[in-house]
Enzyme design. Structure first.
Site, PDB file in Angstrom:
ATOM      1  N   TYR A 100       8.733 -14.396  -4.034  1.00 30.23           N
ATOM      2  CA  TYR A 100       8.713 -12.945  -4.318  1.00 30.23           C
ATOM      3  C   TYR A 100      10.016 -12.296  -3.858  1.00 30.23           C
ATOM      4  CZ  TYR A 100       7.611  -7.998  -3.484  1.00 30.23           C
ATOM      5  OH  TYR A 100       7.664  -6.622  -3.439  1.00 30.23           O
TER       6      TYR A 100
ATOM      7  N   GLU B 171      11.365  -7.119   1.830  1.00 32.16           N
ATOM      8  CA  GLU B 171      11.125  -8.564   1.840  1.00 32.16           C
ATOM      9  C   GLU B 171      12.418  -9.323   1.498  1.00 32.16           C
ATOM     10  OE1 GLU B 171       8.206  -9.943   2.758  1.00 32.16           O
ATOM     11  OE2 GLU B 171       8.487 -12.007   2.088  1.00 32.16           O
TER      12      GLU B 171
ATOM     13  N   SER C 115      12.732  -4.288  -2.282  1.00 32.00           N
ATOM     14  CA  SER C 115      11.806  -4.496  -1.153  1.00 32.00           C
ATOM     15  C   SER C 115      12.518  -4.988   0.100  1.00 32.00           C
ATOM     16  CB  SER C 115      10.772  -5.543  -1.574  1.00 32.00           C
ATOM     17  OG  SER C 115      10.081  -6.024  -0.453  1.00 32.00           O
TER      18      SER C 115
HETATM   19  P1  NAP Z   1       0.667  -3.078  -6.652  1.00 36.02           P
HETATM   20  O1  NAP Z   1      -0.376  -2.098  -6.182  1.00 36.02           O
HETATM   21  O2  NAP Z   1       0.444  -4.529  -6.444  1.00 36.02           O
HETATM   22  O3  NAP Z   1       0.908  -2.801  -8.216  1.00 36.02           O
HETATM   23  C1  NAP Z   1       1.617  -3.708  -8.999  1.00 36.02           C
HETATM   24  C2  NAP Z   1       1.609  -3.206 -10.432  1.00 36.02           C
HETATM   25  O4  NAP Z   1       2.351  -4.131 -11.248  1.00 36.02           O
HETATM   26  C3  NAP Z   1       0.227  -3.069 -11.058  1.00 36.02           C
HETATM   27  O5  NAP Z   1       0.143  -1.825 -11.693  1.00 36.02           O
HETATM   28  C4  NAP Z   1       0.199  -4.187 -12.085  1.00 36.02           C
HETATM   29  O6  NAP Z   1      -0.563  -3.872 -13.223  1.00 36.02           O
HETATM   30  C5  NAP Z   1       1.664  -4.249 -12.483  1.00 36.02           C
HETATM   31  N1  NAP Z   1       1.986  -5.483 -13.181  1.00 36.02           N
HETATM   32  C6  NAP Z   1       1.733  -6.756 -12.789  1.00 36.02           C
HETATM   33  N2  NAP Z   1       2.143  -7.630 -13.735  1.00 36.02           N
HETATM   34  C7  NAP Z   1       2.684  -6.887 -14.743  1.00 36.02           C
HETATM   35  C8  NAP Z   1       3.260  -7.203 -15.999  1.00 36.02           C
HETATM   36  N3  NAP Z   1       3.375  -8.472 -16.430  1.00 36.02           N
HETATM   37  N4  NAP Z   1       3.706  -6.198 -16.786  1.00 36.02           N
HETATM   38  C9  NAP Z   1       3.568  -4.904 -16.385  1.00 36.02           C
HETATM   39  N5  NAP Z   1       3.023  -4.540 -15.203  1.00 36.02           N
HETATM   40  C10 NAP Z   1       2.581  -5.527 -14.395  1.00 36.02           C
HETATM   41  O7  NAP Z   1       2.075  -2.723  -5.996  1.00 36.02           O
HETATM   42  P2  NAP Z   1       2.546  -1.408  -5.202  1.00 36.02           P
HETATM   43  O8  NAP Z   1       2.204  -1.568  -3.759  1.00 36.02           O
HETATM   44  O9  NAP Z   1       2.124  -0.200  -5.931  1.00 36.02           O
HETATM   45  O10 NAP Z   1       4.127  -1.581  -5.273  1.00 36.02           O
HETATM   46  C11 NAP Z   1       4.876  -1.061  -6.373  1.00 36.02           C
HETATM   47  C12 NAP Z   1       6.194  -1.799  -6.485  1.00 36.02           C
HETATM   48  O11 NAP Z   1       6.937  -1.648  -5.281  1.00 36.02           O
HETATM   49  C13 NAP Z   1       6.078  -3.309  -6.693  1.00 36.02           C
HETATM   50  O12 NAP Z   1       7.154  -3.702  -7.514  1.00 36.02           O
HETATM   51  C14 NAP Z   1       6.252  -3.891  -5.297  1.00 36.02           C
HETATM   52  O13 NAP Z   1       6.746  -5.196  -5.377  1.00 36.02           O
HETATM   53  C15 NAP Z   1       7.265  -2.918  -4.733  1.00 36.02           C
HETATM   54  N6  NAP Z   1       7.232  -2.736  -3.279  1.00 36.02           N
HETATM   55  C16 NAP Z   1       6.054  -2.384  -2.666  1.00 36.02           C
HETATM   56  C17 NAP Z   1       6.055  -2.159  -1.304  1.00 36.02           C
HETATM   57  C18 NAP Z   1       4.782  -1.760  -0.589  1.00 36.02           C
HETATM   58  O14 NAP Z   1       4.753  -1.842   0.645  1.00 36.02           O
HETATM   59  N7  NAP Z   1       3.763  -1.287  -1.297  1.00 36.02           N
HETATM   60  C19 NAP Z   1       7.238  -2.273  -0.562  1.00 36.02           C
HETATM   61  C20 NAP Z   1       8.426  -2.620  -1.222  1.00 36.02           C
HETATM   62  C21 NAP Z   1       8.408  -2.825  -2.596  1.00 36.02           C
HETATM   63  P3  NAP Z   1      -1.949  -4.589 -13.661  1.00 36.02           P
HETATM   64  O15 NAP Z   1      -3.027  -3.635 -13.327  1.00 36.02           O
HETATM   65  O16 NAP Z   1      -1.774  -4.758 -15.132  1.00 36.02           O
HETATM   66  O17 NAP Z   1      -2.054  -5.878 -12.910  1.00 36.02           O
HETATM   67  N1  GDD Z   2      -2.126 -10.187   3.589  1.00 27.37           N
HETATM   68  C1  GDD Z   2      -2.355 -10.654   4.818  1.00 27.37           C
HETATM   69  N2  GDD Z   2      -3.597 -11.144   5.116  1.00 27.37           N
HETATM   70  N3  GDD Z   2      -1.354 -10.640   5.717  1.00 27.37           N
HETATM   71  C2  GDD Z   2      -1.619 -11.100   6.964  1.00 27.37           C
HETATM   72  C3  GDD Z   2      -2.873 -11.592   7.328  1.00 27.37           C
HETATM   73  C4  GDD Z   2      -3.914 -11.632   6.362  1.00 27.37           C
HETATM   74  O1  GDD Z   2      -5.033 -12.053   6.602  1.00 27.37           O
HETATM   75  N4  GDD Z   2      -2.808 -11.963   8.631  1.00 27.37           N
HETATM   76  C5  GDD Z   2      -1.567 -11.722   9.063  1.00 27.37           C
HETATM   77  N5  GDD Z   2      -0.836 -11.198   8.053  1.00 27.37           N
HETATM   78  C6  GDD Z   2       0.588 -10.842   8.118  1.00 27.37           C
HETATM   79  C7  GDD Z   2       1.443 -11.544   7.063  1.00 27.37           C
HETATM   80  O2  GDD Z   2       1.714 -12.910   7.455  1.00 27.37           O
HETATM   81  C8  GDD Z   2       2.672 -10.646   7.045  1.00 27.37           C
HETATM   82  O3  GDD Z   2       3.561 -11.047   8.063  1.00 27.37           O
HETATM   83  C9  GDD Z   2       2.105  -9.260   7.387  1.00 27.37           C
HETATM   84  O4  GDD Z   2       0.765  -9.464   7.852  1.00 27.37           O
HETATM   85  C10 GDD Z   2       2.091  -8.281   6.225  1.00 27.37           C
HETATM   86  O5  GDD Z   2       1.488  -8.903   5.109  1.00 27.37           O
HETATM   87  P1  GDD Z   2       1.108  -8.076   3.775  1.00 27.37           P
HETATM   88  O6  GDD Z   2       0.325  -6.870   4.106  1.00 27.37           O
HETATM   89  O7  GDD Z   2       0.517  -9.049   2.827  1.00 27.37           O
HETATM   90  O8  GDD Z   2       2.524  -7.501   3.277  1.00 27.37           O
HETATM   91  P2  GDD Z   2       3.969  -8.188   3.122  1.00 27.37           P
HETATM   92  O9  GDD Z   2       4.823  -7.659   4.225  1.00 27.37           O
HETATM   93  O10 GDD Z   2       3.876  -9.643   2.951  1.00 27.37           O
HETATM   94  O11 GDD Z   2       4.454  -7.592   1.729  1.00 27.37           O
HETATM   95  C11 GDD Z   2       4.271  -6.206   1.407  1.00 27.37           C
HETATM   96  O12 GDD Z   2       5.415  -5.480   1.813  1.00 27.37           O
HETATM   97  C12 GDD Z   2       6.623  -5.843   1.133  1.00 27.37           C
HETATM   98  C13 GDD Z   2       7.747  -4.960   1.731  1.00 27.37           C
HETATM   99  O13 GDD Z   2       8.190  -5.502   2.933  1.00 27.37           O
HETATM  100  C14 GDD Z   2       4.033  -6.124  -0.108  1.00 27.37           C
HETATM  101  O14 GDD Z   2       3.683  -4.809  -0.427  1.00 27.37           O
HETATM  102  C15 GDD Z   2       5.279  -6.481  -0.878  1.00 27.37           C
HETATM  103  O15 GDD Z   2       5.078  -6.245  -2.266  1.00 27.37           O
HETATM  104  C16 GDD Z   2       6.438  -5.603  -0.349  1.00 27.37           C
HETATM  105  O16 GDD Z   2       7.627  -5.876  -1.045  1.00 27.37           O
END
Ligand code: NAP
Ligand code: GDD
Length: 341
Positions: free
Chosen positions: A158, A136, A134
């Site tokens: 995280y 992050e 990520s």
């Molecule tokens: P998400 O919608 O939050 O999905 C997370 C998944 O992890 C769910 O299917 C959840 O399953 C599973 N999980 C949680 N705890 C678990 C456990 N103990 N054992 C097995 N599975 C478990 O996340 P996403 O947005 O699809 O992201 C996919 C991956 O990419 C994550 O690793 C996230 O950190 C990473 N990532 C996401 C982004 C983004 O912007 N979306 C960016 C960078 C990296 P349950 O239904 O069982 O809870």
């Molecule tokens: N969730 C949330 N809710 N975020 C808010 C809000 C609110 O009400 N108001 C402002 N924000 C700001 C957060 O402080 C952050 O700076 C930004 O919006 C994005 O927040 P999220 O959408 O929660 O995503 P994230 O950037 O913290 O994390 C996501 O992206 C990562 C990759 O950079 C997640 O998908 C992570 O799993 C992923 O790794």
């Protein structure tokens, strides 16, 4: 021969898009599901009828070994994680176990099932491994835009857990010669995004206000900037990394950054509303330590993999708002049981 893929995180946003993509490429797709009666499994069964399910949990080493033995995958995509950053301060230990140690357990399951005991074998014919790293991990960024060589300074439990998983994936590649890659993905969104993340919170909030179901939208830090892309584009990059000739890590993002304020403007603008009349700034939603700015340099993915994003920020926001207007008009509310403000 049909290739077989095993995905953790099948019930999440990326799991659904990646499964669809792999099925369209002719794969046999298996999804790991946890829990005795996981409430998200019926949705997976509805959305992804051709995906087979296998039980297992990233907290349980034996269950991962059993899953790999049963499925005999060619490729494993580790998408499972505690992925909501604020939750990682509330449950830091659980986040370390699932998001960090879960990577070790999955790599060990592959290593044990493949009979890899010594150091540096050949990557030929092995199970390939993808780790969902990520942006992050960059946290308090040392340079902008961020590349594969930008040092990490994670700002949340995280981000720290993801950095562990990232280095471990590199280490298994270097130690055992495994085909193990990390995609350093920047934020990617879609109508299937969890309602706790800011883009979906905004698209649902705008749709509710437009339909007369709410009068305000409470948000935290409006100045944070993210490189937001479309999840459907990003899962293609995962597959491209896994089918490349050599195992390497890649930054995946659009190269464009926008503030939360710009996101809100675009989302309210998409339905002809003035955001300043509805958005309430709520300090309690600020994080203990913020990631202020993320912006990818995806040059390596573009030149080596031929990967390009196809959906712009404006198209993404409009797509999400339209989808939520339809969803709420049909009487569904994905946010009704959310514990997050
Ligand atoms: P998400 O919608 O939050 O999905 C997370 C998944 O992890 C769910 O299917 C959840 O399953 C599973 N999980 C949680 N705890 C678990 C456990 N103990 N054992 C097995 N599975 C478990 O996340 P996403 O947005 O699809 O992201 C996919 C991956 O990419 C994550 O690793 C996230 O950190 C990473 N990532 C996401 C982004 C983004 O912007 N979306 C960016 C960078 C990296 P349950 O239904 O069982 O809870
Ligand atoms: N969730 C949330 N809710 N975020 C808010 C809000 C609110 O009400 N108001 C402002 N924000 C700001 C957060 O402080 C952050 O700076 C930004 O919006 C994005 O927040 P999220 O959408 O929660 O995503 P994230 O950037 O913290 O994390 C996501 O992206 C990562 C990759 O950079 C997640 O998908 C992570 O799993 C992923 O790794």
């Amino acid at each position: 021969m049909t290739r077989r893929a095993l995905l953790t995180g099948i019930t999440g946003q990326d799991g659904s898009y990646l499964a669809e993509h792999l099925l369209s490429e002719g794969y046999e797709v298996w999804g790991l599901v946890r829990g005795q009666a996981n409430p998200r499994v019926p949705r997976v069964r509805r959305l992804l009828q051709d995906v087979r399910l296998v039980r297992g949990d990233l907290l349980d080493q034996g269950s991962l070994i059993s899953a790999v033995e049963k499925v005999q995958p060619d490729e494993v995509y580790n998408l499972g994680a505690i992925s909501f950053v604020p939750m990682s301060w509330e449950q830091a230990e659980l986040t370390a176990e699932v998001t960090g140690m879960g990577v070790l357990r999955m790599l060990e399951a592959i290593r044990v099932c493949s009979g890899i005991t010594g150091s540096r074998g050949s990557a030929d014919g092995q199970i390939r491994f993808y780790q969902a790293s990520s942006s992050e991990m960059f946290g308090q960024v040392r340079e902008t835009p961020q590349t594969e060589r930008t040092p990490f300074h994670p700002r949340s439990p995280y981000g720290v857990a993801k950095a562990y998983g990232h280095f471990l994936t590199q280490n298994y590649r270097e130690s055992y010669g495994m085909f193990a890659v990390s995609g350093i993905l920047f934020n990617h969104e879609s109508p299937r995004r969890g309602a706790e993340f800011v883009t979906r919170k905004v698209s649902l909030g705008v749709a509710r206000i437009k339909l007369g179901m709410a009068t305000e939208l409470r948000l935290g830090n409006l100045e944070a900037r993210r490189d937001w892309g479309y999840a459907g584009d990003f899962v293609r990059a995962m597959h491209m990394m896994m089918t490349a000739e050599t195992p390497e890590d890649y930054v995946i993002g659009t190269g464009r950054t926008h503030s939360v304020r710009e996101l809100v403007e675009a989302a309210f603008g998409a339905v002809g509303l003035d955001w300043e009349r509805y958005v309430v700034h709520d300090r309690s939603l600020h994080r203990p330590a913020e990631v202020d700015l993320l912006c990818a340099d995806p040059k390596k993915a573009r030149t080596q993999l031929g990967w390009e994003p196809t959906v712009s920020f404006e198209e993404l926001v409009a797509m999400m708002v339209e989808a939520d207007l339809r969803l709420l008009s049909d009487g569904e509310d994905p946010d009704q049981y959310s514990p997050w403000p």
